[in-house]
Design a protein around this motif. Structure first.
Motif, PDB file in Angstrom:
ATOM      1  N   UNK A 263       0.862  -1.188   0.000  1.00  0.00           N
ATOM      2  CA  UNK A 263       0.000   0.000   0.000  1.00  0.00           C
ATOM      3  C   UNK A 263       0.895   1.233   0.000  1.00  0.00           C
ATOM      4  N   UNK A 264       0.592   2.185  -0.861  1.00  0.00           N
ATOM      5  CA  UNK A 264       1.473   3.349  -1.022  1.00  0.00           C
ATOM      6  C   UNK A 264       1.139   4.494  -0.069  1.00  0.00           C
ATOM      7  N   UNK A 265       0.325   4.248   0.928  1.00  0.00           N
ATOM      8  CA  UNK A 265      -0.032   5.277   1.907  1.00  0.00           C
ATOM      9  C   UNK A 265       0.868   5.180   3.137  1.00  0.00           C
ATOM     10  N   UNK A 266       0.997   6.298   3.826  1.00  0.00           N
ATOM     11  CA  UNK A 266       1.718   6.280   5.097  1.00  0.00           C
ATOM     12  C   UNK A 266       0.856   5.588   6.161  1.00  0.00           C
ATOM     13  N   UNK A 267       1.426   5.362   7.328  1.00  0.00           N
ATOM     14  CA  UNK A 267       0.645   4.769   8.424  1.00  0.00           C
ATOM     15  C   UNK A 267      -0.592   5.607   8.725  1.00  0.00           C
ATOM     16  N   UNK A 268      -0.401   6.921   8.842  1.00  0.00           N
ATOM     17  CA  UNK A 268      -1.524   7.800   9.144  1.00  0.00           C
ATOM     18  C   UNK A 268      -2.563   7.767   8.030  1.00  0.00           C
ATOM     19  N   UNK A 269      -2.110   7.640   6.789  1.00  0.00           N
ATOM     20  CA  UNK A 269      -3.039   7.546   5.665  1.00  0.00           C
ATOM     21  C   UNK A 269      -3.884   6.288   5.739  1.00  0.00           C
ATOM     22  N   UNK A 270      -3.245   5.167   6.085  1.00  0.00           N
ATOM     23  CA  UNK A 270      -3.983   3.907   6.229  1.00  0.00           C
ATOM     24  C   UNK A 270      -4.969   4.009   7.382  1.00  0.00           C
TER      25      UNK A 270
END
Length: 95
Positions: A40-47
């Motif tokens: 997944x190309x999102x950061x932890x906060x994005x997830x």
């Protein structure tokens, strides 16, 4: 009336989405997630953010269905048009 029902749906769903977020991510590492065999190309906060909103929408849909099913037949079949202006196919129930 609809504002009150919306709050019956949104607020408990918000609280449960927060609890579900904590429960899921206590066992799942956001950086280990994969989508179609790709990381997944999102950061932890994005997830965390995306997951929270997905949980919130799913729980709101469940609560909305429960609220809809709890309506009485008179609420569902009530005609919103004043009695003198009703078309022939409008419900005859008056609350």
């Amino acid at each position: 009336m609809w504002t009150q029902r919306l709050m019956w749906i949104a607020w408990p769903a918000f609280l449960m989405a927060g609890i579900m977020e904590m429960a899921v991510f206590a066992f799942v590492d956001p950086e280990a997630l994969q989508w179609f065999d790709q990381p997944v190309s999102l950061s932890r906060q994005g997830v965390y953010t995306v997951a929270f909103f997905v949980f919130w929408v799913v729980i709101m849909a469940s609560s909305a269905l429960t609220t809809l099913l709890s309506m009485s037949p008179f609420e569902v079949n009530r005609c919103p048009v004043p009695e003198g202006e009703r078309p022939l196919d409008c419900a005859k129930f008056v609350l």
